[in-house]
Design an enzyme around this catalytic site. Structure first.
Site, PDB file in Angstrom:
ATOM      1  CG  ASP A 189       1.641  -4.422  -0.100  1.00 47.43           C
ATOM      2  OD1 ASP A 189       2.813  -4.246  -0.247  1.00 47.43           O
ATOM      3  OD2 ASP A 189       0.788  -3.559   0.257  1.00 47.43           O
ATOM      4  CG  HIS A 194       2.991  -6.084   5.110  1.00 49.89           C
ATOM      5  ND1 HIS A 194       2.173  -5.449   6.062  1.00 49.89           N
ATOM      6  CD2 HIS A 194       3.022  -5.338   3.869  1.00 49.89           C
ATOM      7  CE1 HIS A 194       2.037  -4.246   5.602  1.00 49.89           C
ATOM      8  NE2 HIS A 194       2.175  -4.329   4.447  1.00 49.89           N
ATOM      9  CB  ILE A 209       2.250  -4.934  10.831  1.00 48.88           C
ATOM     10  CG1 ILE A 209       2.374  -4.033   9.775  1.00 48.88           C
ATOM     11  CG2 ILE A 209       2.832  -4.299  11.944  1.00 48.88           C
ATOM     12  CD1 ILE A 209       2.234  -2.607   9.666  1.00 48.88           C
ATOM     13  N   GLY A 212      -2.933  -3.403   5.707  1.00 50.61           N
ATOM     14  CA  GLY A 212      -4.265  -2.878   5.937  1.00 50.61           C
ATOM     15  C   GLY A 212      -5.408  -3.260   5.077  1.00 50.61           C
TER      16      GLY A 212
END
Length: 286
Positions: A189, A194, A209, A212
């Site tokens: 990803d 991120h 962040i 998830g």
């Protein structure tokens, strides 16, 4: 209309070849924090980080062989959606047998359900993996497509899970490394949200962040190590709703309740007064 429900649901599934090696498993485990919370040479951690006696955390299936991007579901007929307005709402995996340390097989992907929430559409993207010995896992990815609702479809059933009104049976605090997102992204990803502070600011965050699905894997590892004796093969299913953001460098608090045949779990940020990160989370096991 960007979404054509009839065409999307009737579209034939996409079948792709997938493969993974033990290096991919080791990298994924490091990406969800294996080896960081106890001494790196602790035998319980080496089951995740060293090829001798290596086992596979079931959440690895979300990235195995390239993950959702490899499935190509968003290219199905009838799903002309704006990917910039798509949110990952939830994840559900079912294990038909333990995941091999290395393997090769096929991934069959389709749109399993499509719900109309008014201002948004909810897509349930299903990927089923199998190898020469039969089915391996089923992976359902719930996606919110903002601005794509209002087509007159069913709203769908609620998947909310009530948290027991008692103290948890187990609780664990997990310090998450400041570079955890940079490590996890190597499993596939590459979203700059991120990693890149400037890009994160454009998204409304003061810093990047955590993925998830990284928190998803970290939480499952905590459940396996705390409740299931560190044996990943005991996991049969795992589902969660992504309830909020988590920042690298924070501490994840995982609470677990035994509800007789299933484990109800919550995960939140210690530093932000247990702000929820995962909710409606259930692990089924043997």
């Amino acid at each position: 209309m960007p979404i054509d429900p009839a065409a999307a649901l009737a579209a034939p599934p996409r079948v792709t070849d997938i493969a993974w090696e033990q290096k991919d498993v080791l990298l994924y485990h490091l990406g969800v924090g294996a080896g960081a919370h106890r001494p790196a040479t602790d035998p319980d951690e080496l089951r995740y980080t060293y090829e001798k006696d290596l086992q596979v955390l079931p959440s690895f299936v979300t990235v195995a062989g390239g993950g959702l991007a490899r499935a190509g579901v968003f290219t199905l007929p009838g799903l002309d959606v704006n990917l910039a307005r798509v949110l990952h709402g939830g994840q559900h995996i079912e294990l038909h047998r333990p995941v091999p340390v290395s393997g090769r097989g096929t991934l069959t992907s389709s749109l399993a359900a499509l719900y109309d929430k008014g201002k948004a559409a909810v897509l349930v993207l299903r990927s089923e993996a199998a190898d020469a010995d039969g089915p391996l896992w089923t992976c359902d990815t719930e996606v919110f497509a903002r601005g794509e609702g209002g087509f007159g479809g069913e709203r769908g059933v609620s998947s909310r899970v009530a948290t027991p009104e008692r103290a948890p049976d187990w609780e664990q605090e997990i310090p998450v490394r400041h570079d955890q997102a940079l490590l996890y992204r190597l499993s596939g990803d590459w979203n700059p949200l991120h990693a890149d502070p400037d890009f994160a600011e454009l998204g409304g965050f003061d810093r990047p962040i955590l993925h998830g699905l990284c928190t998803y894997g970290t939480t499952l590892k905590a459940v396996v190590d705390t409740v299931l004796g560190g044996d990943t093969s005991r996991v049969r299913g795992y589902r969660a709703r992504f309830a909020g953001v988590f920042f690298p460098g924070e501490t994840l608090r995982v609470r677990i309740w035994d509800e007789g045949g299933r484990l109800v779990v919550t995960a939140g940020s210690v530093e932000r007064a247990d702000a929820p990160v995962l909710a409606d989370t259930v692990v089924t096991h043997e």
